[in-house]
Scaffold this motif. Structure first.
Motif, PDB file in Angstrom:
ATOM      1  N   PRO A 141      16.443  12.873  12.097  1.00  0.00           N
ATOM      2  CA  PRO A 141      15.154  12.546  11.475  1.00  0.00           C
ATOM      3  C   PRO A 141      14.675  13.664  10.562  1.00  0.00           C
ATOM      4  O   PRO A 141      15.039  14.830  10.737  1.00  0.00           O
ATOM      5  CB  PRO A 141      14.219  12.355  12.677  1.00  0.00           C
ATOM      6  CG  PRO A 141      14.868  13.096  13.799  1.00  0.00           C
ATOM      7  CD  PRO A 141      16.341  13.032  13.560  1.00  0.00           C
TER       8      PRO A 141
ATOM      9  N   MET B 235       4.897   4.368   2.926  1.00  0.00           N
ATOM     10  CA  MET B 235       6.111   3.843   3.552  1.00  0.00           C
ATOM     11  C   MET B 235       6.652   2.639   2.781  1.00  0.00           C
ATOM     12  O   MET B 235       7.823   2.596   2.413  1.00  0.00           O
ATOM     13  CB  MET B 235       5.821   3.461   5.002  1.00  0.00           C
ATOM     14  CG  MET B 235       7.028   2.954   5.774  1.00  0.00           C
ATOM     15  SD  MET B 235       6.592   2.462   7.462  1.00  0.00           S
ATOM     16  CE  MET B 235       5.598   1.006   7.137  1.00  0.00           C
TER      17      MET B 235
ATOM     18  N   LYS C 178       5.405   8.615   5.019  1.00  0.00           N
ATOM     19  CA  LYS C 178       6.552   7.948   4.391  1.00  0.00           C
ATOM     20  C   LYS C 178       7.500   7.399   5.451  1.00  0.00           C
ATOM     21  O   LYS C 178       8.074   6.319   5.295  1.00  0.00           O
ATOM     22  CB  LYS C 178       7.285   8.932   3.471  1.00  0.00           C
ATOM     23  CG  LYS C 178       8.488   8.323   2.767  1.00  0.00           C
ATOM     24  CD  LYS C 178       9.165   9.328   1.836  1.00  0.00           C
ATOM     25  CE  LYS C 178      10.363   8.684   1.145  1.00  0.00           C
ATOM     26  NZ  LYS C 178      11.044   9.641   0.234  1.00  0.00           N
ATOM     27  N   TYR C 179       7.664   8.162   6.537  1.00  0.00           N
ATOM     28  CA  TYR C 179       8.515   7.732   7.654  1.00  0.00           C
ATOM     29  C   TYR C 179       7.625   7.396   8.848  1.00  0.00           C
ATOM     30  O   TYR C 179       7.835   7.885   9.949  1.00  0.00           O
ATOM     31  CB  TYR C 179       9.502   8.831   8.018  1.00  0.00           C
ATOM     32  CG  TYR C 179      10.495   9.158   6.926  1.00  0.00           C
ATOM     33  CD1 TYR C 179      11.666   8.418   6.788  1.00  0.00           C
ATOM     34  CD2 TYR C 179      10.258  10.192   6.032  1.00  0.00           C
ATOM     35  CE1 TYR C 179      12.585   8.709   5.788  1.00  0.00           C
ATOM     36  CE2 TYR C 179      11.164  10.498   5.023  1.00  0.00           C
ATOM     37  CZ  TYR C 179      12.324   9.749   4.904  1.00  0.00           C
ATOM     38  OH  TYR C 179      13.226  10.037   3.907  1.00  0.00           O
TER      39      TYR C 179
END
Length: 596
Positions: free
Chosen positions: A117, A572, A134-135
């Motif tokens: 990650p 995202m 974003k994640y």
């Protein structure tokens, strides 16, 4: 290579296993937090939404194939593990709920492999928020965010249970509705089957919940998604969730009572915090005069003091000029901060200017009783002594003054008070200080629109004794409105509603609407009222904001699963995005002069 979980069924979440189950076989499933290979033993911290469990892989127990597979595990692999619960052979981990036990694995299946990650999946990380958003699907695995969202779910369950026990019906209202622009900007949705016409996403279910009262559903509630196209702040989103309710045949006391008991139930059942009832109340005028805010943080003092009469006729033109123009002079006493540097005071002055003031006057009281001030040379010793006395000034104190129209003075000193209160740790961050603010003005003047606008909304009932002022002196009319405040943050608000047609007509006239304009915007509601409407009232409070305060989060983004950022975009999914020309053509829309 990913394996199937066919034949396996999870028996427990990680922290549902405890030391009363030693010797029992369990099946756990979750994510690998960390792997430690000690040669003869492999330790894996297994994580799910409940917490973590230490799993031990011992080759004689799991076999050489299973032991070899365990050696390939990496962070965020999804695995299923069957094993026996044992007491920890090594030191107990006091930081884990399962810190005195571990599971010796007898089976291991790798259900899904994972890339490394982009940031650690753990609580309290300092990763930039933009990357986390974003994640977001990875960010949501972190224990602190999971704790927030689980609390949100619990709170919603308590709210539903309480209101249903109180006789409320949960009724959904439309998402696609008529645009009634009065207040924040609507989000508009073009209609394909009605070219050139638009729906609006609801800013609140206000009109529909009042219609439900007309329809005889005398206690309604909804955990409602709402939308406002406005600039964002830490505690604001373009789409948000509010707990919305309306009641018939009630007065203000009934509404406040049920909501106080609701808040007390929520805090007791979710945080085990006792909320003393009844909650304190304060009029809008008192809140503004004492705290410079209609959502005062009452956890600490440093209250505003009106010194207008004390400085009337003094030699300082800034003070007297403000009074001559109908304004006021007020101050706050920053105890023990007389030695504050000039550089820091200049920053406070800049802050005041950012609030619309021309400046900020200050007076430091030295330990020997002498003064250091930006305006002392304009006032006599007697005038200065009277001013210091009015401010309860003592050696070591810093006195700050604003002189202007009341609205600006309140804004300047109210915001400075909050800033300094936080900076000097003047309150307990774990305290929950609730407050009702009541008796709001019915209207506020809008310089942009050059007219009075409703401080709450056009359907708020004025006090009966102020009805004759609706046309003659709108600025003096008080509203039967009430806001609930927690730690200086507005949780929500409501009002007694207008249900008499003559009062509603006067209200629209005071807002500058002709009868035709009022019917064009709200005709369906006014028509419904002509068929018999009960006296009714309601309230709505922001669920996101309440959870943020309950969890001591810095932003409501930390208590919403998939939030937007300050420009109302989603990092995202990258929404909003352009759409195909074919979609625009089908809607009869053309884009012109679009600038990046």
């Amino acid at each position: 290579m990913a394996e199937s979980m066919q034949g396996l069924h999870r028996s427990h979440r990680c922290t549902e296993v405890n030391n009363t189950m030693i010797g029992e076989e369990v099946t756990l499933m979750g994510w690998v937090q960390k792997r430690r290979n000690l040669g003869s033993l492999i330790f894996v911290d297994l994580r799910d939404r409940s917490g973590m469990m230490q799993v031990v892989f011992d080759e004689p127990v799991i076999g050489s194939e299973g032991f070899s597979k365990a050696g390939t595990l990496r962070s965020e692999y999804v695995v299923a593990i069957v094993g026996k619960v044992q007491k920890r052979s090594a030191a107990v981990n006091e930081n884990l709920k399962t810190g005195d036990i571990e599971v010796f694995a007898t089976q291991l299946r790798v259900l899904s492999e994972a890339q490394t990650p982009p940031f650690p999946i753990e609580a309290g990380i300092q990763t930039k928020e933009e990357l986390r958003l974003k994640y977001r699907y990875l960010d949501l695995r972190r224990p602190d965010l999971q704790k927030n969202l689980m609390m949100r779910s619990r709170v919603m369950g308590v709210i539903r249970s309480f209101l249903q026990d109180e006789g409320f019906l949960e009724i959904e209202t439309p998402i696609l509705q008529k645009s009634t622009p009065e207040g924040a900007r609507d989000y508009l949705v073009p209609s394909r089957v009605h070219p050139g016409s638009f729906y609006a996403l609801p800013q609140s279910p206000q009109l529909f919940k009042q219609l439900l009262m007309c329809s005889g559903y005398d206690r309604y509630f909804q955990i409602a998604k709402c939308f406002r196209d406005e600039d964002l702040r830490a505690d604001r989103q373009p789409e948000f969730t509010q707990v919305d309710m309306e009641m018939s045949f009630v007065d203000m006391e009934d509404v406040l009572d049920v909501n106080e008991r609701l808040i007390a139930r929520v805090f007791k059942e979710t945080l085990d915090v006792e909320v003393p009832l009844p909650l304190k109340r304060m009029t809008w005028q008192e809140a503004m005069d004492r705290f410079g805010s209609d959502k005062p943080d009452v956890r600490f003092g440093m209250e505003l003091i009106d010194v207008s009469e004390v400085v009337a006729g003094c030699g300082f033109g800034v003070f007297t000029g403000a009074l001559e123009n109908g304004g006021s002079v007020r101050g706050i006493n920053v105890k023990g901060q007389a030695a504050m540097s000039r550089k820091k005071i200049d920053k406070l002055v800049d802050h005041a200017k950012g609030c619309g003031a021309k400046g900020l006057a200050y007076l430091s009281i030295n330990e020997d009783g002498t003064y250091k001030s930006s305006f002392a040379k304009f006032m006599t010793e007697e005038e200065l002594a009277a001013l210091v006395s009015a401010m309860d000034g003592q050696p070591g104190d810093l006195l700050l003054f604003a002189a202007d129209r009341n609205k600006i003075v309140w804004e300047v000193l109210g915001s400075l008070r909050l800033q300094l209160g936080k900076e000097f740790n003047l309150y307990d961050p774990n305290e929950f200080a609730f407050l009702w603010v009541v008796d709001f003005p019915q209207f506020e003047w809008s310089d942009d629109q050059n007219r009075f606008v409703a401080m709450h909304h056009p359907f708020t009932m004025p006090y009966e004794e102020d009805l004759d002022k609706l046309t003659s002196d709108p600025g003096a009319v008080r509203a039967k409105a009430y806001d609930i405040v927690l730690n200086g943050c507005e949780l929500g608000g409501g009002s007694i509603r207008i249900y008499q047609s003559d009062v509603q007509e006067k209200m629209f006239n005071a807002l500058g609407f002709t009868n035709e304009e009022a019917h064009e915007r709200f005709g369906f509601l006014l028509d419904a009222f002509s068929y018999g409407v009960p006296p009714h009232a309601g309230l709505a409070f922001g669920l996101d904001r309440m959870i943020m305060l309950m969890m001591h989060a810095d932003s409501i983004r930390d208590v919403i699963a998939f939030p937007k950022v300050k420009d109302a975009s989603c990092l995202m999914t990258e929404a909003p995005t352009p759409v195909d020309q074919a979609q625009l053509d089908e809607l009869g829309l053309a884009l012109e002069n679009i600038e990046e």
